[in-house]
Scaffold this motif. Structure first.
Motif, PDB file in Angstrom:
ATOM      1  N   GLU A  27      60.213  39.064  27.221  1.00 31.67           N
ATOM      2  CA  GLU A  27      61.774  39.758  27.294  1.00 31.67           C
ATOM      3  C   GLU A  27      62.510  39.210  28.556  1.00 31.67           C
ATOM      4  O   GLU A  27      63.316  38.480  28.520  1.00 31.67           O
ATOM      5  CB  GLU A  27      61.855  41.351  27.639  1.00 31.67           C
ATOM      6  CG  GLU A  27      61.028  42.287  26.407  1.00 31.67           C
ATOM      7  CD  GLU A  27      61.995  41.993  25.181  1.00 31.67           C
ATOM      8  OE1 GLU A  27      63.173  41.861  25.190  1.00 31.67           O
ATOM      9  OE2 GLU A  27      61.381  42.721  23.999  1.00 31.67           O
ATOM     10  N   VAL A  28      61.644  38.821  29.630  1.00 38.71           N
ATOM     11  CA  VAL A  28      62.071  38.336  30.853  1.00 38.71           C
ATOM     12  C   VAL A  28      62.490  36.931  30.713  1.00 38.71           C
ATOM     13  O   VAL A  28      63.528  36.295  30.948  1.00 38.71           O
ATOM     14  CB  VAL A  28      60.933  38.676  32.134  1.00 38.71           C
ATOM     15  CG1 VAL A  28      61.762  38.091  33.141  1.00 38.71           C
ATOM     16  CG2 VAL A  28      60.689  39.893  32.296  1.00 38.71           C
ATOM     17  N   GLY A  29      61.447  36.297  30.032  1.00 34.19           N
ATOM     18  CA  GLY A  29      61.704  34.642  29.851  1.00 34.19           C
ATOM     19  C   GLY A  29      62.919  34.497  28.878  1.00 34.19           C
ATOM     20  O   GLY A  29      63.794  33.827  29.368  1.00 34.19           O
ATOM     21  N   LYS A  30      63.296  35.344  27.841  1.00 36.92           N
ATOM     22  CA  LYS A  30      64.555  35.070  27.211  1.00 36.92           C
ATOM     23  C   LYS A  30      65.737  35.363  27.963  1.00 36.92           C
ATOM     24  O   LYS A  30      66.766  35.149  27.842  1.00 36.92           O
ATOM     25  CB  LYS A  30      64.585  36.075  25.865  1.00 36.92           C
ATOM     26  CG  LYS A  30      63.629  35.785  24.765  1.00 36.92           C
ATOM     27  CD  LYS A  30      64.322  35.076  23.684  1.00 36.92           C
ATOM     28  CE  LYS A  30      63.204  34.648  22.654  1.00 36.92           C
ATOM     29  NZ  LYS A  30      62.566  33.341  22.790  1.00 36.92           N
ATOM     30  N   SER A  31      65.298  36.588  28.716  1.00 33.86           N
ATOM     31  CA  SER A  31      66.761  36.997  29.569  1.00 33.86           C
ATOM     32  C   SER A  31      67.153  36.146  30.635  1.00 33.86           C
ATOM     33  O   SER A  31      68.419  35.666  30.826  1.00 33.86           O
ATOM     34  CB  SER A  31      66.564  38.547  30.038  1.00 33.86           C
ATOM     35  OG  SER A  31      66.199  39.259  28.828  1.00 33.86           O
ATOM     36  N   ILE A  32      66.165  35.614  31.297  1.00 30.81           N
ATOM     37  CA  ILE A  32      66.426  34.529  32.495  1.00 30.81           C
ATOM     38  C   ILE A  32      67.119  33.323  31.911  1.00 30.81           C
ATOM     39  O   ILE A  32      68.014  32.676  32.687  1.00 30.81           O
ATOM     40  CB  ILE A  32      65.269  34.169  33.224  1.00 30.81           C
ATOM     41  CG1 ILE A  32      64.740  35.551  33.884  1.00 30.81           C
ATOM     42  CG2 ILE A  32      65.488  33.270  34.184  1.00 30.81           C
ATOM     43  CD1 ILE A  32      65.588  36.252  34.895  1.00 30.81           C
ATOM     44  N   ARG A  33      66.453  32.704  30.721  1.00 27.39           N
ATOM     45  CA  ARG A  33      67.155  31.672  30.050  1.00 27.39           C
ATOM     46  C   ARG A  33      68.395  31.963  29.768  1.00 27.39           C
ATOM     47  O   ARG A  33      69.444  31.005  30.159  1.00 27.39           O
ATOM     48  CB  ARG A  33      66.158  31.365  28.713  1.00 27.39           C
ATOM     49  CG  ARG A  33      66.530  30.420  27.922  1.00 27.39           C
ATOM     50  CD  ARG A  33      66.110  30.513  26.535  1.00 27.39           C
ATOM     51  NE  ARG A  33      66.830  29.374  25.588  1.00 27.39           N
ATOM     52  CZ  ARG A  33      66.120  28.459  25.087  1.00 27.39           C
ATOM     53  NH1 ARG A  33      65.202  28.628  25.078  1.00 27.39           N
ATOM     54  NH2 ARG A  33      66.854  27.620  24.309  1.00 27.39           N
ATOM     55  N   LEU A  34      68.902  33.079  29.049  1.00 28.50           N
ATOM     56  CA  LEU A  34      70.321  33.306  28.871  1.00 28.50           C
ATOM     57  C   LEU A  34      71.195  33.439  30.156  1.00 28.50           C
ATOM     58  O   LEU A  34      71.992  32.801  30.202  1.00 28.50           O
ATOM     59  CB  LEU A  34      70.101  34.859  28.226  1.00 28.50           C
ATOM     60  CG  LEU A  34      71.401  35.349  27.817  1.00 28.50           C
ATOM     61  CD1 LEU A  34      71.630  34.469  26.261  1.00 28.50           C
ATOM     62  CD2 LEU A  34      71.270  36.768  27.430  1.00 28.50           C
ATOM     63  N   SER A  35      70.620  33.962  31.320  1.00 21.47           N
ATOM     64  CA  SER A  35      71.205  34.139  32.314  1.00 21.47           C
ATOM     65  C   SER A  35      71.450  32.841  33.031  1.00 21.47           C
ATOM     66  O   SER A  35      72.611  32.450  33.711  1.00 21.47           O
ATOM     67  CB  SER A  35      70.631  35.090  33.413  1.00 21.47           C
ATOM     68  OG  SER A  35      71.211  35.924  34.063  1.00 21.47           O
TER      69      SER A  35
END
Lengths: 203, 553
Positions: A27-35
């Motif tokens: 989840e963190v990987g996806k979210s930081i990529r998005l940010s």
């Protein structure tokens, strides 16, 4: 420049190494990529958070309520973010919720952005003098996007915005009237011959 | 007649997946089909007498250009290694998006030969390196420079002049992320740009060998016969790096297998098969014997499989010629049942692949369905409840739930990432350190753990509540909700058991690439050949779709 794929993979691994489960790390990987894709300094904040996490205790919020107060320490933005996504359909009913003492609030943003897409509503988050409008995970509008962002937020407020127009009825009417100038006035002969269906449907 | 799709619990077993073969759905074949009307060109060929220097090849259509930049370097024999730990290669390549400027060529000259430790940009799409098969390359140069063609027996045995040892894409080392290019129609298929790179590298190897021979003896030298070129491919050495991919991309895996299964179902549902289609099928089966008899390997494991396959294919040909009547309704359905009853897994899947040959109209539309928008299926539907999840596990993982992971043999191995090369590895958890850093690839074990946990909970408990206290199982909860929609998304086997044969996982992926002649060098790595028999770039306009079954014809 690092590719977003590299960012996601490295963040996932680093998050696992920082003590999160593989599922949370994903989840963190996806979210930081998005940010980072939206242009926010998420890698910088995540790095600082993981450095601090080694020294300080951050509280993990589990069930999110209308008002969420910590026991004095700061809340972990990642666990808050993951649980916000998981619980967003329940939280939506509240219309508003707040979190006191949130560490690295910027890291919470991408989770909110994804939550906005899940429920199909815009979300507004504000803390200190910062405001962010999360638009269905398509974009994030902000009043401070190029300024330094605080690492600790005393009070964070999240509002679930109703699906309403951003413009007045009059604005719409004016624009619609202009659009009508592209239509052709129908004569009797056009009424008879130009439409697909017949004039009566009594058959 | 409605034929059911085959049961994922049979098809997704590793022994079956490890028996897959290339087909019309394979990526290198769909790449050729897509790019056949593109303009191919050799834009630059600046090699010295020994064949070192820079070359550029391109495919162009309308305003779109893809350029392969090749850097051929001198290395010593003792520096040449196919292992991922190597730091120098005979040649290094990148596929550039557009026409490279001089600055790009110079920038990339410093980065591409360094491979994993170099940095690429969003303007580069794929990256690779390759080593010569010295034995074959030197032999070909020697013969051509003396005015002779090389020994076909040797060439047939090896099958290529160069072998790649890795092909990278999708954002690795700074390469362009997939999202930048995903809307391009011509690359609406998995690994299409990786296939383009390998295909153009193949042409470079022919040009280089001709160039070196010509310079060695300008008066006598001849060029490598195009028929011989066509029958050479590009080798590839592949290790465990590929294995986690198929676990980490469940919806993509589903779409690959589902396309194959739909193709088979539709072919079995054909009531009356036209004579030309029947003839083509039989011709391909018979011609394919050549591929089997020229399949060289020293692996006892593979030799046994080839021997059994050859025996079963001969039996099948006898059946087709003497016992089977194609005039019957639904002949391919009958054939399929016969195969299931009479032949081994390897033979079943081999013939399933060949069944697709006459039916481009069935296969072609499926090619466009083999990619996946993985992000769409990432979020967990947390409003569902434990009862739903339990049912999914019982329906979709019933064989997995029977495995006892408390025994050492079922829990023997662990997957990890090596610190030295950042590559996946597999080790025995009872003999080696590092199991505490295990990668999340033991899906079967974790699914079982999830199921056991769910058994003690009330069915109406919401998943969002369950996850609060069970974050260690979050990765498999996500997968369970994916398999509910994507039945072929999961390997239905234990990936950490004592009996795991990792090359089964590699073979599955390589078969979809379109690889031929799997040559296991251990249970963890193998060599293959790609594009052997494929048309050369100047033959693409009008090529024989069944080239795979016509090598050395």
């Amino acid at each position: 420049m690092k590719s977003f794929s590299e960012i996601e993979t490295t963040v996932k691994r680093a998050s696992r190494a920082a003590g999160y489960s593989w599922g949370i790390a994903e989840e963190v990987g996806k979210s930081i990529r998005l940010s980072e894709l939206f242009g926010f300094p998420a890698i910088k904040h995540l790095n600082q958070y993981y450095q601090n996490k080694k020294k300080e205790n951050f509280e993990e919020i589990k069930l999110i309520n209308e008002i969420n107060k910590s026991d004095g320490s700061f809340f972990c933005p990642i666990i808050l973010g993951v649980n916000f996504i998981d619980q967003v359909k329940n939280l939506e009913i509240l219309k508003k919720c707040s979190v006191e003492n949130l560490a690295y609030p910027l890291l919470f943003l991408p989770f909110l952005s994804r939550a906005s897409e899940i429920i199909g509503k815009k979300l507004l988050i504000s803390f200190d003098d910062c405001k962010f409008l999360l638009n269905f995970n398509v974009s994030i509008s902000s009043n401070i996007w190029d300024k330094e962002m605080s690492m600790l937020a005393k009070k964070v407020e999240i509002s679930f915005l109703d699906n309403e127009d951003n413009f007045s009825d009059q604005d719409w009417k004016n624009l619609y009237k202009l659009a009508e100038d592209t239509f052709v006035e129908e004569t009797d002969s056009l009424k008879e011959g130009a439409a697909g269906a017949g004039l009566t449907d009594n058959d | 007649m409605n034929v059911e799709l085959r049961d994922p619990k049979i098809i997704m077993k590793l022994s079956r997946l490890g028996s897959f073969h290339q087909s019309r759905l394979s990526f290198l074949r769909s790449f050729l089909s897509e790019f056949k009307d593109w303009k191919y060109n050799r834009d630059l060929f600046d090699l010295d007498q020994e064949g070192y220097g820079t070359a550029i090849y391109s495919f162009k259509k309308n305003a779109r250009v893809y350029s392969l930049i090749c850097y051929a370097n001198k290395i010593n024999n003792d520096e040449r290694s196919d292992r991922v730990i190597a730091t120098k290669w005979d040649a290094a390549f990148t596929l550039h998006d557009g026409v490279p400027l001089k600055d790009d060529i110079e920038r990339l000259r410093n980065e591409v030969p360094k491979q994993e430790v170099g940095r690429l940009s969003y303007k580069e799409l794929t990256l690779s390196r390759a080593n010569k098969s010295i034995r074959v390359f030197d032999h070909v140069v020697e013969n051509l420079s003396n005015g002779n063609q090389p020994n076909l027996e040797l060439l047939e045995k090896v099958g290529y002049l160069y072998r790649t040892t890795a092909v990278y894409g999708s954002g690795k080392f700074g390469l362009a992320d997939r999202f930048r290019i995903k809307n391009r129609e011509e690359i609406n298929g998995p690994f299409r740009l990786e296939m383009m790179l390998v295909y153009l590298v193949r042409q470079f190897t022919f040009d280089q060998v001709n160039h070196v021979a010509q310079n060695r003896n300008p008066k006598l030298a001849v060029k490598l016969d195009p028929i011989i070129c066509r029958n050479l491919g590009i080798g590839n050495s592949t290790g465990l790096g590929m294995a986690p991919f198929i676990v980490n991309h469940p919806t993509l895996l589903n779409n690959w297998i589902l396309s194959r299964e739909i193709a088979l179902k539709k072919i079995r549902e054909i009531k009356i098969v036209k004579t030309k289609d029947k003839d083509l099928f039989k011709e391909c089966v018979k011609n394919s014997l050549k591929n089997l008899t020229s399949w060289n390997t020293e692996s006892e494991y593979q030799l046994k499989k080839i021997k059994l396959l050859l025996k079963d294919i001969k039996k099948f040909i006898y059946f087709l010629e003497n016992e089977f009547n194609f005039q019957k309704d639904y002949p391919f359905n009958e054939i399929y049942f016969w195969l299931e009853k009479e032949t081994c897994e390897e033979c079943i899947e081999y013939v399933v692949s060949i069944m697709m040959e006459p039916f481009g109209d069935i296969v072609q539309p499926l090619v466009g369905q083999m990619s996946s928008e993985e992000e769409k299926y990432f979020n967990i539907p947390t409003e569902r409840n434990v009862g739903d999840l339990k049912k999914i596990l019982e329906n979709k993982y019933s064989d997995i739930l029977k495995i006892n992971f408390k025994t050492d043999e079922n829990n023997q191995k662990f997957w990890f990432i090596s610190k030295n090369k950042e590559e996946p590895r597999l080790a025995n958890r009872f003999e080696e350190d590092g199991a505490d850093l295990e990668q999340p690839l033991a899906i079967a074990r974790d699914i079982k753990k999830l199921y056991e946990k769910l058994l003690s909970l009330k069915d109406n408990l919401k998943i969002n509540k369950f996850l609060i206290e069970n974050s260690d199982l979050r990765h498999v909860v996500r997968r369970a909700f994916i398999i509910e929609k994507f039945p072929y998304s999961e390997i239905q086997d234990n990936t950490i058991g004592e009996n795991l044969v990792p090359i089964d996982m590699l073979r599955l992926k390589l078969s979809f690439f379109g690889a031929l002649k799997f040559d296991p060098r251990s249970d963890k790595w193998l060599r293959i050949c790609m594009f052997q028999g494929a048309p050369l770039p100047n033959e693409l306009k009008d090529y024989d779709e069944q080239w795979v079954y016509k090598t050395y014809s």
